[in-house]
Design an enzyme around this catalytic site. Structure first.
Site, PDB file in Angstrom:
ATOM      1  N   CYS A   1      -5.190   0.168  -4.002  1.00 33.30           N
ATOM      2  CA  CYS A   1      -5.412   1.419  -2.927  1.00 33.30           C
ATOM      3  C   CYS A   1      -5.671   2.912  -3.667  1.00 33.30           C
ATOM      4  O   CYS A   1      -5.594   3.052  -4.904  1.00 33.30           O
ATOM      5  CB  CYS A   1      -4.042   1.797  -2.663  1.00 33.30           C
TER       6      CYS A   1
ATOM      7  N   ARG B   1       0.136   1.162   0.446  1.00 32.26           N
ATOM      8  CA  ARG B   1      -0.220   0.165   1.340  1.00 32.26           C
ATOM      9  C   ARG B   1      -1.122  -0.943   0.221  1.00 32.26           C
ATOM     10  O   ARG B   1      -0.732  -2.096   0.827  1.00 32.26           O
ATOM     11  CB  ARG B   1      -2.252   1.054   1.159  1.00 32.26           C
TER      12      ARG B   1
ATOM     13  N   ASP C   1      -4.102   5.543   4.623  1.00 25.81           N
ATOM     14  CA  ASP C   1      -3.690   5.994   4.240  1.00 25.81           C
ATOM     15  C   ASP C   1      -1.858   6.842   5.163  1.00 25.81           C
ATOM     16  O   ASP C   1      -2.802   8.049   5.491  1.00 25.81           O
ATOM     17  CB  ASP C   1      -3.772   7.544   2.976  1.00 25.81           C
TER      18      ASP C   1
END
Length: 174
Positions: free
Chosen positions: A13, A19, A136
């Protein structure tokens, strides 16, 4: 098959604090529960969180779902990982494009997949559709951390597909 090397997976990420570490923790647990072997880690494309732990909201959401994300230490993706990993899993289309731009050759580029492309409910969604992203949650300021909870649910659904994918490749040679 004791002489077979475990399949090597890296989740990627932006900063490696929300994440991708969540995907790493969930995948490691689910792969283990399935009785499969894999080396699982995660990285970020940017360096600004290198050495940091996972975001406390991600750790909270993981714990709420029954996982432990407290030991994570952020690291940065580097080109050498293309040779060291069998599967490089991008958490959104932006990461997917950046990883493709970094890939030194077609073989490396072929290792890159979007996480949610493994989600059985999204199998027919094209890679340019925003539904294929894990959004996100970093800027979520809700008291309920709802975007972090949703992130965990999206990752869990996709990781089930990764477990099946890995099961098909259990005989991965060293």
């Amino acid at each position: 098959m004791a002489d077979m090397a475990p399949y090597r997976i890296c989740f990627v990420c932006t900063g490696n604090i929300c994440r991708s570490p969540s995907a790493e923790v969930i995948a490691r647990a689910r792969i283990h529960d399935a009785g499969l072997a894999a080396q699982v880690d995660s990285t970020g494309l940017d360096s600004y969180h290198v050495g940091d732990g996972a975001d406390e909201r991600a750790v909270w959401a993981l714990k709420r779902a029954g996982y432990d994300g407290s030991e994570h230490v952020a690291q940065q993706f580097h080109e050498g990982l293309f040779a060291e990993r069998d599967l490089i899993v991008a958490l959104d289309r932006g990461h997917f494009r950046q990883l493709h731009a970094m890939a030194p050759d077609a073989e490396s580029a072929a290792k890159i997949r979007l996480l949610r492309s493994f989600d059985f409910d999204l199998e027919d969604v094209p890679e340019d559709d925003r539904r294929i992203d894990v959004p996100d949650p970093y800027y979520d300021r809700s008291a309920e951390n709802s975007e972090f909870v949703e992130m965990i649910e999206q990752i869990e659904a996709a990781v089930d597909g990764i477990v099946d994918y890995l099961d098909e490749r259990q005989g991965h040679p060293a």
